[in-house]
Motif scaffolding. Structure first.
Motif, PDB file in Angstrom:
ATOM      1  N   VAL A  88       0.941  -1.108   0.008  1.00  0.00           N
ATOM      2  CA  VAL A  88       0.035  -0.006  -0.051  1.00  0.00           C
ATOM      3  C   VAL A  88       1.073   1.324  -0.021  1.00  0.00           C
ATOM      4  CG1 VAL A  88      -1.932  -1.089   0.818  1.00  0.00           C
ATOM      5  CG2 VAL A  88       0.033  -0.006   2.435  1.00  0.00           C
ATOM      6  N   VAL A  89       0.549   2.252  -0.807  1.00  0.00           N
ATOM      7  CA  VAL A  89       1.278   3.636  -0.569  1.00  0.00           C
ATOM      8  C   VAL A  89       0.283   4.662  -0.528  1.00  0.00           C
ATOM      9  CG1 VAL A  89       2.339   5.118  -2.096  1.00  0.00           C
ATOM     10  CG2 VAL A  89       2.742   2.635  -2.735  1.00  0.00           C
ATOM     11  N   LEU A  90       0.706   5.247   0.644  1.00  0.00           N
ATOM     12  CA  LEU A  90      -0.260   6.368   1.196  1.00  0.00           C
ATOM     13  C   LEU A  90       0.665   7.626   1.994  1.00  0.00           C
ATOM     14  CD1 LEU A  90      -1.533   4.705   4.373  1.00  0.00           C
ATOM     15  CD2 LEU A  90       0.033   4.104   3.243  1.00  0.00           C
ATOM     16  N   GLU A  91      -0.191   8.553   2.388  1.00  0.00           N
ATOM     17  CA  GLU A  91       0.550   9.754   3.070  1.00  0.00           C
ATOM     18  C   GLU A  91       1.038   9.104   4.297  1.00  0.00           C
ATOM     19  OE1 GLU A  91      -0.927  13.778   3.039  1.00  0.00           O
ATOM     20  OE2 GLU A  91      -2.568  13.073   1.571  1.00  0.00           O
ATOM     21  N   LYS A  92       2.479   9.748   4.673  1.00  0.00           N
ATOM     22  CA  LYS A  92       3.122   9.198   5.800  1.00  0.00           C
ATOM     23  C   LYS A  92       2.386   9.400   6.910  1.00  0.00           C
ATOM     24  CE  LYS A  92       7.209  10.113   8.462  1.00  0.00           C
ATOM     25  NZ  LYS A  92       6.569  10.706   9.567  1.00  0.00           N
ATOM     26  N   SER A  93       1.499  10.736   7.097  1.00  0.00           N
ATOM     27  CA  SER A  93       0.679  10.893   8.281  1.00  0.00           C
ATOM     28  C   SER A  93      -0.302   9.737   8.409  1.00  0.00           C
ATOM     29  CB  SER A  93       0.329  12.210   8.287  1.00  0.00           C
ATOM     30  OG  SER A  93      -0.680  12.679   7.024  1.00  0.00           O
ATOM     31  N   ILE A  94      -0.934   9.230   7.422  1.00  0.00           N
ATOM     32  CA  ILE A  94      -1.984   8.521   7.640  1.00  0.00           C
ATOM     33  C   ILE A  94      -1.200   7.093   7.938  1.00  0.00           C
ATOM     34  CG2 ILE A  94      -3.947   6.847   6.418  1.00  0.00           C
ATOM     35  CD1 ILE A  94      -4.060   9.724   4.622  1.00  0.00           C
ATOM     36  N   ALA A  95      -0.155   6.642   7.422  1.00  0.00           N
ATOM     37  CA  ALA A  95       0.372   5.589   7.859  1.00  0.00           C
ATOM     38  C   ALA A  95       0.694   5.414   9.235  1.00  0.00           C
ATOM     39  CB  ALA A  95       1.670   5.078   7.043  1.00  0.00           C
ATOM     40  N   ASP A  96       1.278   6.732   9.557  1.00  0.00           N
ATOM     41  CA  ASP A  96       1.481   6.791  11.136  1.00  0.00           C
ATOM     42  C   ASP A  96       0.279   6.719  12.069  1.00  0.00           C
ATOM     43  OD1 ASP A  96       4.431   7.281  10.869  1.00  0.00           O
ATOM     44  OD2 ASP A  96       4.145   9.510  10.784  1.00  0.00           O
ATOM     45  N   GLU A  97      -0.757   7.191  11.622  1.00  0.00           N
ATOM     46  CA  GLU A  97      -2.032   7.210  12.224  1.00  0.00           C
ATOM     47  C   GLU A  97      -2.559   5.726  12.488  1.00  0.00           C
ATOM     48  OE1 GLU A  97      -6.482   8.451  11.261  1.00  0.00           O
ATOM     49  OE2 GLU A  97      -5.153   9.918  10.615  1.00  0.00           O
ATOM     50  N   TRP A  98      -2.095   5.053  11.463  1.00  0.00           N
ATOM     51  CA  TRP A  98      -2.716   3.466  11.149  1.00  0.00           C
ATOM     52  C   TRP A  98      -1.777   2.736  12.093  1.00  0.00           C
ATOM     53  CZ3 TRP A  98      -4.921   3.686   5.517  1.00  0.00           C
ATOM     54  CH2 TRP A  98      -6.130   4.254   5.774  1.00  0.00           C
ATOM     55  N   ASN A  99      -0.485   3.222  12.337  1.00  0.00           N
ATOM     56  CA  ASN A  99       0.632   2.205  12.916  1.00  0.00           C
ATOM     57  C   ASN A  99       0.966   1.171  11.921  1.00  0.00           C
ATOM     58  OD1 ASN A  99       0.650   3.316  15.270  1.00  0.00           O
ATOM     59  ND2 ASN A  99      -1.353   2.367  15.857  1.00  0.00           N
ATOM     60  N   LEU A 100       1.227   1.764  10.390  1.00  0.00           N
ATOM     61  CA  LEU A 100       1.771   0.946   9.795  1.00  0.00           C
ATOM     62  C   LEU A 100       3.103   1.077   9.641  1.00  0.00           C
ATOM     63  CD1 LEU A 100      -0.605   1.491   6.484  1.00  0.00           C
ATOM     64  CD2 LEU A 100      -0.666  -0.738   8.128  1.00  0.00           C
ATOM     65  N   LYS A 101       4.110   0.223   9.452  1.00  0.00           N
ATOM     66  CA  LYS A 101       5.450   0.366   9.265  1.00  0.00           C
ATOM     67  C   LYS A 101       6.014   0.425   7.940  1.00  0.00           C
ATOM     68  CE  LYS A 101       6.160  -3.228  13.228  1.00  0.00           C
ATOM     69  NZ  LYS A 101       6.539  -4.107  13.694  1.00  0.00           N
ATOM     70  N   TYR A 102       7.105   1.342   7.861  1.00  0.00           N
ATOM     71  CA  TYR A 102       7.604   1.512   6.381  1.00  0.00           C
ATOM     72  C   TYR A 102       9.051   1.823   6.916  1.00  0.00           C
ATOM     73  CZ  TYR A 102       6.557   6.111   8.639  1.00  0.00           C
ATOM     74  OH  TYR A 102       6.483   7.301   9.364  1.00  0.00           O
ATOM     75  N   ASN A 103       9.949   1.953   5.724  1.00  0.00           N
ATOM     76  CA  ASN A 103      11.345   2.330   6.035  1.00  0.00           C
ATOM     77  C   ASN A 103      11.861   3.217   4.864  1.00  0.00           C
ATOM     78  OD1 ASN A 103      11.665   0.468   3.896  1.00  0.00           O
ATOM     79  ND2 ASN A 103      12.679  -0.857   5.262  1.00  0.00           N
ATOM     80  N   TYR A 104      10.849   3.771   3.930  1.00  0.00           N
ATOM     81  CA  TYR A 104      11.186   4.466   3.094  1.00  0.00           C
ATOM     82  C   TYR A 104      10.465   5.796   2.829  1.00  0.00           C
ATOM     83  CZ  TYR A 104      12.034   5.873  -2.249  1.00  0.00           C
ATOM     84  OH  TYR A 104      12.277   6.502  -3.278  1.00  0.00           O
ATOM     85  N   ILE A 105      10.757   6.887   2.999  1.00  0.00           N
ATOM     86  CA  ILE A 105       9.731   8.046   2.826  1.00  0.00           C
ATOM     87  C   ILE A 105      10.246   8.799   1.384  1.00  0.00           C
ATOM     88  CG2 ILE A 105       9.126  10.411   3.826  1.00  0.00           C
ATOM     89  CD1 ILE A 105      10.154   9.104   6.553  1.00  0.00           C
ATOM     90  N   SER A 106       9.073   9.150   0.650  1.00  0.00           N
ATOM     91  CA  SER A 106       9.356   9.644  -0.789  1.00  0.00           C
ATOM     92  C   SER A 106       8.347  10.603  -0.959  1.00  0.00           C
ATOM     93  CB  SER A 106       9.018   8.425  -1.717  1.00  0.00           C
ATOM     94  OG  SER A 106       7.718   7.932  -1.407  1.00  0.00           O
ATOM     95  N   SER A 107       8.891  11.298  -2.065  1.00  0.00           N
ATOM     96  CA  SER A 107       8.433  12.330  -2.686  1.00  0.00           C
ATOM     97  C   SER A 107       7.609  11.957  -3.781  1.00  0.00           C
ATOM     98  CB  SER A 107       9.187  13.524  -3.166  1.00  0.00           C
ATOM     99  OG  SER A 107       9.570  14.290  -1.746  1.00  0.00           O
TER     100      SER A 107
END
Length: 131
Positions: free
Chosen positions: A52-71
């Motif tokens: 899934v690809v989504l805005e970082k703020s939403i991933a944080d809100e949903w407690n999804l893990k990620y290791n790459y922040i992109s533009s």
């Protein structure tokens, strides 16, 4: 409209646009784990998991893990899904600047995800390519 196929025209008119926000790639076992599908930018099912690809703020809100922040960069030109060479041209332009890219070809436009810190240089490289 099926989009432009001529590579010269595509490059001259690609007009990259840097979308606002920070975007992340995450995985879930299935889409039932997503509280609100409307907040996803896109998803893709792979055999290992659903990306899934989504805005970082939403991933944080949903407690999804990620290791790459992109533009997220959108090429404004309406490219055909049958166009030959556009992806190679912009990927090579970014490669020359040592910028990795993750590409999504949607119906109307190509979308490029680059590391957050590389967004400015990526935009410069893409603008040079179109002149």
């Amino acid at each position: 409209m099926s989009g432009e196929k001529n590579l010269t025209i595509l490059l001259q008119n690609m007009e990259p646009v840097l979308n606002s926000g920070d975007y992340v790639f995450s995985t879930v076992e299935n889409l039932s784990q997503i509280p609100n599908m409307e907040k996803l930018l896109f998803f893709f099912r792979e055999k290992e998991a659903v990306t899934v690809v989504l805005e970082k703020s939403i991933a944080d809100e949903w407690n999804l893990k990620y290791n790459y922040i992109s533009s997220w960069i959108t090429l404004s030109v309406h490219s055909s899904l049958e166009a030959v060479g556009l992806t190679a041209a912009f990927a090579n332009a970014l490669k020359r600047e040592n910028i990795s890219c993750n590409v999504i070809a949607a119906y109307f436009h190509d979308h490029i995800f680059v590391a957050k810190g590389d967004a400015g240089r990526a935009m410069e490289a893409l603008r040079k390519l179109s002149t």
